[in-house]
Design a protein around this motif. Structure first.
Motif, PDB file in Angstrom:
ATOM      1  N   ASN A 338       0.826  -1.217   0.000  1.00 36.24           N
ATOM      2  CA  ASN A 338       0.000   0.000   0.000  1.00 36.24           C
ATOM      3  C   ASN A 338       0.854   1.259   0.000  1.00 36.24           C
ATOM      4  O   ASN A 338       0.542   2.239  -0.683  1.00 36.24           O
ATOM      5  CB  ASN A 338      -0.921   0.009   1.222  1.00 36.24           C
ATOM      6  N   LYS A 341       2.118   1.672  -3.544  1.00 37.54           N
ATOM      7  CA  LYS A 341       1.133   1.870  -4.621  1.00 37.54           C
ATOM      8  C   LYS A 341       0.240   3.077  -4.411  1.00 37.54           C
ATOM      9  O   LYS A 341      -0.138   3.756  -5.371  1.00 37.54           O
ATOM     10  CB  LYS A 341       0.264   0.613  -4.752  1.00 37.54           C
ATOM     11  N   HIS A 342      -0.123   3.367  -3.151  1.00 39.99           N
ATOM     12  CA  HIS A 342      -1.181   4.347  -2.906  1.00 39.99           C
ATOM     13  C   HIS A 342      -0.734   5.605  -2.155  1.00 39.99           C
ATOM     14  O   HIS A 342      -1.328   6.655  -2.329  1.00 39.99           O
ATOM     15  CB  HIS A 342      -2.323   3.698  -2.114  1.00 39.99           C
ATOM     16  N   SER A 343       0.272   5.493  -1.295  1.00 39.90           N
ATOM     17  CA  SER A 343       0.533   6.594  -0.359  1.00 39.90           C
ATOM     18  C   SER A 343       1.464   7.672  -0.894  1.00 39.90           C
ATOM     19  O   SER A 343       1.568   8.744  -0.306  1.00 39.90           O
ATOM     20  CB  SER A 343       1.117   6.039   0.944  1.00 39.90           C
ATOM     21  N   ARG A 344       2.181   7.357  -1.994  1.00 35.12           N
ATOM     22  CA  ARG A 344       3.202   8.287  -2.516  1.00 35.12           C
ATOM     23  C   ARG A 344       4.260   8.583  -1.465  1.00 35.12           C
ATOM     24  O   ARG A 344       4.761   9.701  -1.337  1.00 35.12           O
ATOM     25  CB  ARG A 344       2.576   9.595  -2.997  1.00 35.12           C
ATOM     26  N   ALA A 371      -5.651   6.728   4.360  1.00 39.72           N
ATOM     27  CA  ALA A 371      -5.978   5.323   4.125  1.00 39.72           C
ATOM     28  C   ALA A 371      -7.232   4.942   4.904  1.00 39.72           C
ATOM     29  O   ALA A 371      -7.393   5.305   6.068  1.00 39.72           O
ATOM     30  CB  ALA A 371      -4.817   4.427   4.538  1.00 39.72           C
ATOM     31  N   GLY A 375     -11.301   1.263   0.615  1.00 43.01           N
ATOM     32  CA  GLY A 375     -10.775   2.125  -0.432  1.00 43.01           C
ATOM     33  C   GLY A 375      -9.876   1.401  -1.405  1.00 43.01           C
ATOM     34  O   GLY A 375      -9.096   2.033  -2.114  1.00 43.01           O
ATOM     35  N   THR A 377      -7.454  -0.662  -0.589  1.00 37.64           N
ATOM     36  CA  THR A 377      -6.104  -0.796  -0.076  1.00 37.64           C
ATOM     37  C   THR A 377      -5.868  -2.126   0.638  1.00 37.64           C
ATOM     38  O   THR A 377      -4.778  -2.359   1.156  1.00 37.64           O
ATOM     39  CB  THR A 377      -5.807   0.351   0.906  1.00 37.64           C
TER      40      THR A 377
END
Length: 413
Positions: A338, A341-344, A371, A375, A377
């Motif tokens: 996560n 991929k998602h949090s930058r 998060a 969503g 994740t």
């Protein structure tokens, strides 16, 4: 040197106890304001206005009570967090057994926390008060000299030394041993008010087991569907292609033996790809690296492969049951995925520790936060997998970050 270290340890414990008492005193002052507000809002419910504000006040009370639950483990037996209410309706919040304990704790701590907390802080600061007052004896009238603990007058520098020094030593003893006793008493009162009764604990345990059993069944069903999909779309398709290549090679052998070689090469490559995919499926069920290197080694390998720069801090884990290893490993792996991929995020830290009661993993990234379960994740799947082994998953991810994912699984030694 041994005596000095013991003295420093006692002084450190006293300082921590004084800090706990100071926090209890502050919490008591906050409740002096909050308790009357709760009572007033309850009365306003008769005209409907209290129904709007009371849920927010109960959420605030729950946060204060959960902070106290977290602190209790330092002085008495710990009490599990009840969890923040979230966006629930008032009647649902009031039907929560933990809300009743919060409301019982509030007035008790309003009194006991304020009085005992102030007493603990006063005992810790008592030597300073004795030293200052004994040194300022000359500010008091000659006919009414200052009297401290032993009720002996201090009216000169000689009496300040002869009388003040023994009283200072007595004050130091009170400061070293008094605050821990007061902190223990304060914590005992809070635990008595916040801890569920045996019947409540049993009912909550049954409800938790029912919820985690449902989650485990759902997670198991999802896992079986995923394995079936992977086998059907990947391994099975490659095995079918392998069978076709071998059948074509068998028919070609009698016609053009020279053309069989490329067909067998493609069949061998297809068999290798099928075996690789089958290994991936088996690895998703129980990673072989856990059996080979243990939980610490498996997590270290995941951290090393993370797309985001990651660090790992591992304590002494000892022997961990296989079911706990799998749950923690997959939770850490999903958290790192996560973060990538998602949090930058630009960096991630993983901490893995073991206490006598539990294995604890904490993953912190400096990404954008926000998060939430549902969503996309995988947090819901993580929670189901962790709760299936009686563990707990906590996610703190405010907008703007950082995101802190904490996994704690019981693992009694």
């Amino acid at each position: 040197m041994n005596t000095l270290s013991k003295t420093l340890a006692v002084a450190g414990r006293s300082a921590r106890a004084a800090g706990y008492c100071a926090a209890s005193f502050g919490c008591g002052l906050a409740l002096i304001v909050l308790v009357p507000v709760l009572v007033y809002s309850s009365v306003l419910c008769l005209v409907g206005l209290g129904l709007l504000v009371l849920p927010y006040e109960l959420r605030l009370l729950r946060r204060l009570a959960d902070v106290e639950r977290d602190r209790l483990g330092r002085w008495v037996a710990p009490v599990a967090r009840a969890g923040v209410h979230g966006r629930r309706r008032l009647m649902v919040m009031l039907s929560d057994p933990a809300t009743g304990r919060d409301l019982r704790w509030a007035p008790g701590t309003m009194v006991a926390g304020t009085v005992l907390g102030l007493l603990g802080v006063a005992l810790f600061l008592f030597p300073v008060a004795v030293l200052v007052l004994a040194g300022l004896w000359w500010l008091f009238p000659a006919g009414e000299p200052i009297r401290l603990i032993l009720d002996a007058p201090i009216d000169s520098w000689g009496s300040a030394i002869c009388v003040g020094v023994p009283q200072l030593l007595l004050a130091v003893l009170l400061a070293l041993f008094g605050p821990p006793l007061v902190a223990g008493a304060t914590a005992s009162v809070s635990r008595w008010l916040l801890a569920p009764s045996a019947a409540e604990a049993l009912a909550e345990r049954v409800a938790t087991l029912d919820r985690t059993r449902t989650g485990a069944i759902d997670a198991h069903g999802s896992e079986l569907r995923r394995i079936e999909r992977d086998l059907h779309d990947g391994t099975q398709a490659r095995l079918v292609n392998l069978a076709m290549q071998l059948g074509l090679a068998e028919r070609t052998f009698g016609i053009d033996p020279a053309a069989v070689g490329p067909l067998l090469t493609r069949a061998r490559e297809g068999a290798e790809e099928a075996m690789a995919e089958l290994r991936d499926v088996l690895r998703s069920v129980y990673p072989p690296i856990l059996a080979d290197r243990g939980l610490a080694g498996a997590v270290a390998a995941v951290v090393a492969r993370c797309a985001v720069p990651a660090t790992l801090d591992v304590g002494e884990l000892g022997d961990v049951p296989a079911r706990i290893e799998v749950a923690v490993y997959f939770a850490v792996t999903e958290a790192l995925t996560n973060a990538a991929k998602h949090s930058r995020a630009e960096s991630v830290s993983v901490t893995l520790t073991r206490t006598r009661a539990a294995v604890r993993a904490e993953v912190v990234d400096d990404g954008r936060g926000g998060a939430a379960e549902g969503g996309g994740t995988g947090l819901r799947g993580m929670r189901q997998r962790v709760e299936a082994v009686d563990g707990a998953l906590r996610v703190q991810s405010p907008p703007g970050g950082p995101t802190v994912i904490t996994v704690e699984c019981p693992c009694a030694s």
